[in-house]
Scaffold this motif. Structure first.
Motif, PDB file in Angstrom:
ATOM      1  N   THR A  53     -18.345 -28.510 -14.632  1.00 35.55           N
ATOM      2  CA  THR A  53     -18.981 -28.734 -13.335  1.00 35.55           C
ATOM      3  C   THR A  53     -20.492 -28.596 -13.434  1.00 35.55           C
ATOM      4  OG1 THR A  53     -17.004 -27.872 -12.241  1.00 35.55           O
ATOM      5  CG2 THR A  53     -19.017 -27.994 -10.924  1.00 35.55           C
ATOM      6  N   LYS A  54     -20.963 -27.616 -14.205  1.00 35.21           N
ATOM      7  CA  LYS A  54     -22.413 -27.439 -14.350  1.00 35.21           C
ATOM      8  C   LYS A  54     -23.053 -28.651 -15.011  1.00 35.21           C
ATOM      9  CE  LYS A  54     -22.267 -22.390 -14.456  1.00 35.21           C
ATOM     10  NZ  LYS A  54     -22.332 -21.168 -15.314  1.00 35.21           N
ATOM     11  N   GLY A  82     -12.966 -25.701  -4.080  1.00 33.66           N
ATOM     12  CA  GLY A  82     -11.665 -26.156  -3.615  1.00 33.66           C
ATOM     13  C   GLY A  82     -10.741 -26.372  -4.798  1.00 33.66           C
ATOM     14  N   VAL A  83      -9.730 -25.527  -4.942  1.00 31.59           N
ATOM     15  CA  VAL A  83      -8.866 -25.540  -6.127  1.00 31.59           C
ATOM     16  C   VAL A  83      -7.640 -26.397  -5.849  1.00 31.59           C
ATOM     17  CG1 VAL A  83      -7.528 -24.137  -7.746  1.00 31.59           C
ATOM     18  CG2 VAL A  83      -9.674 -23.247  -6.797  1.00 31.59           C
ATOM     19  N   MET A  84      -7.451 -27.418  -6.692  1.00 27.63           N
ATOM     20  CA  MET A  84      -6.348 -28.361  -6.515  1.00 27.63           C
ATOM     21  C   MET A  84      -5.370 -28.348  -7.688  1.00 27.63           C
ATOM     22  SD  MET A  84      -7.302 -29.601  -3.620  1.00 27.63           S
ATOM     23  CE  MET A  84      -6.218 -31.006  -3.413  1.00 27.63           C
ATOM     24  N   HIS A  85      -5.673 -27.555  -8.728  1.00 29.13           N
ATOM     25  CA  HIS A  85      -4.850 -27.549  -9.939  1.00 29.13           C
ATOM     26  C   HIS A  85      -4.641 -26.118 -10.417  1.00 29.13           C
ATOM     27  CE1 HIS A  85      -5.426 -31.892 -10.263  1.00 29.13           C
ATOM     28  NE2 HIS A  85      -6.713 -31.679 -10.037  1.00 29.13           N
ATOM     29  N   ASP A  86      -3.595 -25.915 -11.218  1.00 26.84           N
ATOM     30  CA  ASP A  86      -3.374 -24.618 -11.866  1.00 26.84           C
ATOM     31  C   ASP A  86      -4.591 -24.253 -12.716  1.00 26.84           C
ATOM     32  OD1 ASP A  86      -0.862 -24.738 -10.755  1.00 26.84           O
ATOM     33  OD2 ASP A  86       0.177 -25.158 -12.650  1.00 26.84           O
ATOM     34  N   ILE A  87      -4.835 -22.949 -12.844  1.00 25.64           N
ATOM     35  CA  ILE A  87      -5.946 -22.471 -13.679  1.00 25.64           C
ATOM     36  C   ILE A  87      -5.389 -21.493 -14.706  1.00 25.64           C
ATOM     37  CG2 ILE A  87      -8.168 -21.295 -13.732  1.00 25.64           C
ATOM     38  CD1 ILE A  87      -8.636 -22.130 -10.873  1.00 25.64           C
ATOM     39  N   PRO A  88      -5.607 -21.744 -15.994  1.00 25.42           N
ATOM     40  CA  PRO A  88      -5.100 -20.819 -17.029  1.00 25.42           C
ATOM     41  C   PRO A  88      -5.839 -19.481 -17.002  1.00 25.42           C
ATOM     42  CG  PRO A  88      -5.608 -22.998 -17.946  1.00 25.42           C
ATOM     43  CD  PRO A  88      -6.199 -22.957 -16.576  1.00 25.42           C
ATOM     44  N   ASP A  89      -5.278 -18.513 -17.707  1.00 28.57           N
ATOM     45  CA  ASP A  89      -5.850 -17.166 -17.780  1.00 28.57           C
ATOM     46  C   ASP A  89      -7.315 -17.209 -18.220  1.00 28.57           C
ATOM     47  OD1 ASP A  89      -3.354 -16.232 -17.166  1.00 28.57           O
ATOM     48  OD2 ASP A  89      -2.929 -15.380 -19.142  1.00 28.57           O
ATOM     49  N   GLY A  90      -8.105 -16.336 -17.613  1.00 23.34           N
ATOM     50  CA  GLY A  90      -9.443 -16.044 -18.110  1.00 23.34           C
ATOM     51  C   GLY A  90     -10.507 -17.074 -17.837  1.00 23.34           C
ATOM     52  N   GLN A  91     -10.206 -18.139 -17.122  1.00 22.32           N
ATOM     53  CA  GLN A  91     -11.194 -19.194 -16.930  1.00 22.32           C
ATOM     54  C   GLN A  91     -12.025 -18.980 -15.670  1.00 22.32           C
ATOM     55  OE1 GLN A  91      -9.853 -23.216 -17.368  1.00 22.32           O
ATOM     56  NE2 GLN A  91      -8.928 -22.840 -19.363  1.00 22.32           N
ATOM     57  N   LYS A  92     -13.222 -19.597 -15.667  1.00 19.35           N
ATOM     58  CA  LYS A  92     -14.101 -19.601 -14.496  1.00 19.35           C
ATOM     59  C   LYS A  92     -14.217 -21.041 -14.008  1.00 19.35           C
ATOM     60  CE  LYS A  92     -16.826 -15.642 -16.039  1.00 19.35           C
ATOM     61  NZ  LYS A  92     -18.179 -15.137 -16.378  1.00 19.35           N
ATOM     62  N   TRP A  93     -13.913 -21.244 -12.738  1.00 19.23           N
ATOM     63  CA  TRP A  93     -13.954 -22.587 -12.156  1.00 19.23           C
ATOM     64  C   TRP A  93     -14.899 -22.592 -10.959  1.00 19.23           C
ATOM     65  CZ3 TRP A  93      -9.404 -26.439 -12.066  1.00 19.23           C
ATOM     66  CH2 TRP A  93      -8.796 -26.489 -13.328  1.00 19.23           C
ATOM     67  N   LEU A  94     -15.462 -23.778 -10.695  1.00 17.29           N
ATOM     68  CA  LEU A  94     -16.280 -23.938  -9.505  1.00 17.29           C
ATOM     69  C   LEU A  94     -16.303 -25.396  -9.091  1.00 17.29           C
ATOM     70  CD1 LEU A  94     -19.369 -25.223 -10.200  1.00 17.29           C
ATOM     71  CD2 LEU A  94     -19.551 -23.046 -11.368  1.00 17.29           C
ATOM     72  N   GLY A  95     -16.782 -25.631  -7.871  1.00 21.58           N
ATOM     73  CA  GLY A  95     -16.906 -26.994  -7.369  1.00 21.58           C
ATOM     74  C   GLY A  95     -15.754 -27.396  -6.470  1.00 21.58           C
ATOM     75  N   SER A  96     -15.901 -28.562  -5.866  1.00 24.75           N
ATOM     76  CA  SER A  96     -14.861 -29.080  -4.981  1.00 24.75           C
ATOM     77  C   SER A  96     -14.726 -30.581  -5.196  1.00 24.75           C
ATOM     78  CB  SER A  96     -15.211 -28.785  -3.524  1.00 24.75           C
ATOM     79  OG  SER A  96     -14.162 -29.119  -2.669  1.00 24.75           O
ATOM     80  N   PRO A  97     -13.666 -31.045  -5.848  1.00 26.05           N
ATOM     81  CA  PRO A  97     -12.566 -30.226  -6.377  1.00 26.05           C
ATOM     82  C   PRO A  97     -13.023 -29.376  -7.558  1.00 26.05           C
ATOM     83  CG  PRO A  97     -12.318 -32.495  -7.089  1.00 26.05           C
ATOM     84  CD  PRO A  97     -13.453 -32.493  -6.108  1.00 26.05           C
ATOM     85  N   ALA A  98     -12.462 -28.176  -7.663  1.00 25.51           N
ATOM     86  CA  ALA A  98     -12.897 -27.225  -8.691  1.00 25.51           C
ATOM     87  C   ALA A  98     -12.490 -27.691 -10.081  1.00 25.51           C
ATOM     88  CB  ALA A  98     -12.290 -25.854  -8.410  1.00 25.51           C
ATOM     89  N   GLN A  99     -13.363 -27.394 -11.039  1.00 29.56           N
ATOM     90  CA  GLN A  99     -13.144 -27.686 -12.453  1.00 29.56           C
ATOM     91  C   GLN A  99     -13.704 -26.526 -13.259  1.00 29.56           C
ATOM     92  OE1 GLN A  99     -13.995 -32.106 -13.367  1.00 29.56           O
ATOM     93  NE2 GLN A  99     -15.310 -31.659 -11.625  1.00 29.56           N
ATOM     94  N   PRO A 100     -13.411 -26.471 -14.560  1.00 34.48           N
ATOM     95  CA  PRO A 100     -14.022 -25.410 -15.379  1.00 34.48           C
ATOM     96  C   PRO A 100     -15.533 -25.393 -15.215  1.00 34.48           C
ATOM     97  CG  PRO A 100     -12.300 -26.519 -16.606  1.00 34.48           C
ATOM     98  CD  PRO A 100     -12.451 -27.283 -15.332  1.00 34.48           C
ATOM     99  N   ASP A 101     -16.119 -24.188 -15.174  1.00 33.83           N
ATOM    100  CA  ASP A 101     -17.519 -24.058 -14.767  1.00 33.83           C
ATOM    101  C   ASP A 101     -18.486 -24.846 -15.639  1.00 33.83           C
ATOM    102  OD1 ASP A 101     -17.075 -22.329 -16.922  1.00 33.83           O
ATOM    103  OD2 ASP A 101     -18.492 -20.839 -16.198  1.00 33.83           O
ATOM    104  N   ARG A 102     -18.267 -24.886 -16.949  1.00 30.11           N
ATOM    105  CA  ARG A 102     -19.192 -25.616 -17.814  1.00 30.11           C
ATOM    106  C   ARG A 102     -19.172 -27.108 -17.509  1.00 30.11           C
ATOM    107  NH1 ARG A 102     -18.527 -22.794 -23.823  1.00 30.11           N
ATOM    108  NH2 ARG A 102     -19.238 -20.705 -23.192  1.00 30.11           N
TER     109      ARG A 102
END
Length: 351
Positions: A310-311, A288-308
């Protein structure tokens, strides 16, 4: 229609190892292949299965030994697989012309090379380009434009003013140009905001079944060139999607959000409104994406955050039961130590 190994290699810009004149009449996975079939192998396991199959030739990318099989060697076996299938399974094309049950309004323009199927409706001012196919029960609204070599499968609906570029494929049940979900509260009731924009679909877009793409409130909702949209996706009003994006099933994108180029949204991703998702962003499934995401990033989770990030949080959550156990053990030790100290104080003689 049979093809020789040499002809297929030439089509794929590959080379033949083995008999270039062997005739191939079909394409099948190794388990189902029979004599005369071509199969493909993109790794050692697949190649071993193909080698033991009844297939007459194998499409490969690596430098495997031919043995008793003819090999067609290419740069990328999976890309070659996609390019060779149409040779054996060409898509059916209905004859050009307008079916007697179709309704084409006066003032609509249907190219002589287009095919308009049974019970289609092409409204006034609509334009259907060369080589385009409208299968049964397609509705093209007033002033809508469909470019060359498009294919609209049964029960597709284009609302008035929608624009499709060239080579656009829209699968069954999809609705493009329905009203955006726009309301304001007025005297205790929801007052509808008229949705007077449109939808623009650029060239080489493919849209799955039962997708809904809302028209803009004022300007257009835009789908960029080469983007592929899976089944059951909802795209809200004034969304802009860049070029060559992949939008997987059950994604929902809220109004006025923009996606850059080469964005991947995995299944069931939800994106809030008025956000900016950069180029080459990947969002993992059910995020679930609630914020802008800069170029080239991988996000996951709810609310979504950068993958590292969140992991790390997910790993920490898995460690919580052990942490709780250890804390309880420490609490018990402290209690015993406290009880021991109290007993010691009680046993000491008074000063």
């Amino acid at each position: 229609m049979p093809w020789t190994a040499a002809q297929i290699a030439a089509h794929l810009q590959g080379e033949v190892a083995g008999n270039p004149d062997i005739e191939l009449t079909g394409f099948a996975p190794a388990k189902a292949a029979k004599t005369g079939d071509l199969t493909f192998a993109e790794n050692d396991e697949y190649f071993e299965a193909a080698r033991q199959s009844a297939a007459s030739a194998i499409l490969v990318a690596a430098d495997y030994p031919a043995g008793d099989k003819t090999l067609i060697k290419v740069k990328n076996a999976r890309v070659a697989f996609a390019r060779v299938l149409p040779l054996f399974f060409p898509e059916r094309r209905p004859p050009a012309g307008v079916h007697p049950t179709a309704v084409v309004a006066a003032g609509a323009q249907v190219d002589a090379t287009a095919a308009v199927g049974p019970y289609c409706v092409v409204a006034a001012g609509a334009i259907i380009g060369p080589g385009t196919i409208l299968e049964s029960h397609v509705h093209v609204g007033e002033g809508a434009r469909v470019g060359a070599d498009c294919r609209l499968f049964p029960h597709v609906t284009l609302y008035p003013g929608v624009q499709l570029g060239q080579r656009v494929r829209v699968h069954a049940g999809t609705v493009i140009g329905s009203d955006g979900f726009g309301y304001v509260m007025d005297e205790g009731k929801h007052l509808k905001v008229p949705q007077i924009g449109t939808v623009i679909i650029h060239d080489d877009v493919e849209i799955g079944a039962n997708v809904t793409i809302d028209r803009g409130a004022l300007g257009p909702t835009v789908i960029g060139r080469g983007t592929k949209i899976d089944n059951l996706v909802q795209i809200a009003h004034n969304v802009t999607i860049g070029e060559h994006c992949i939008i997987v099933a059950q994604v929902g994108i809220a109004g006025s959000t923009s996606l850059g180029n080469y964005v991947v949204l995995a299944g069931q991703v939800g994106i809030a409104g008025h956000l900016k998702i950069g180029n080459q962003v990947t969002v993992a499934a059910q995020s679930g994406v609630m914020h802008d995401i800069p170029d080239g990033q991988k996000w996951l989770g709810s609310p979504a955050q950068p993958d590292r990030q969140t992991k790390r949080q997910l790993i920490a959550i898995t460690q919580l039961p052990d942490l709780i156990r250890r804390v309880r053990e420490l609490e018990q030790k402290l209690e015993k130590m406290g009880e021991g100290a109290e007993a010691q104080r009680a046993s000491d003689p008074a000063p």
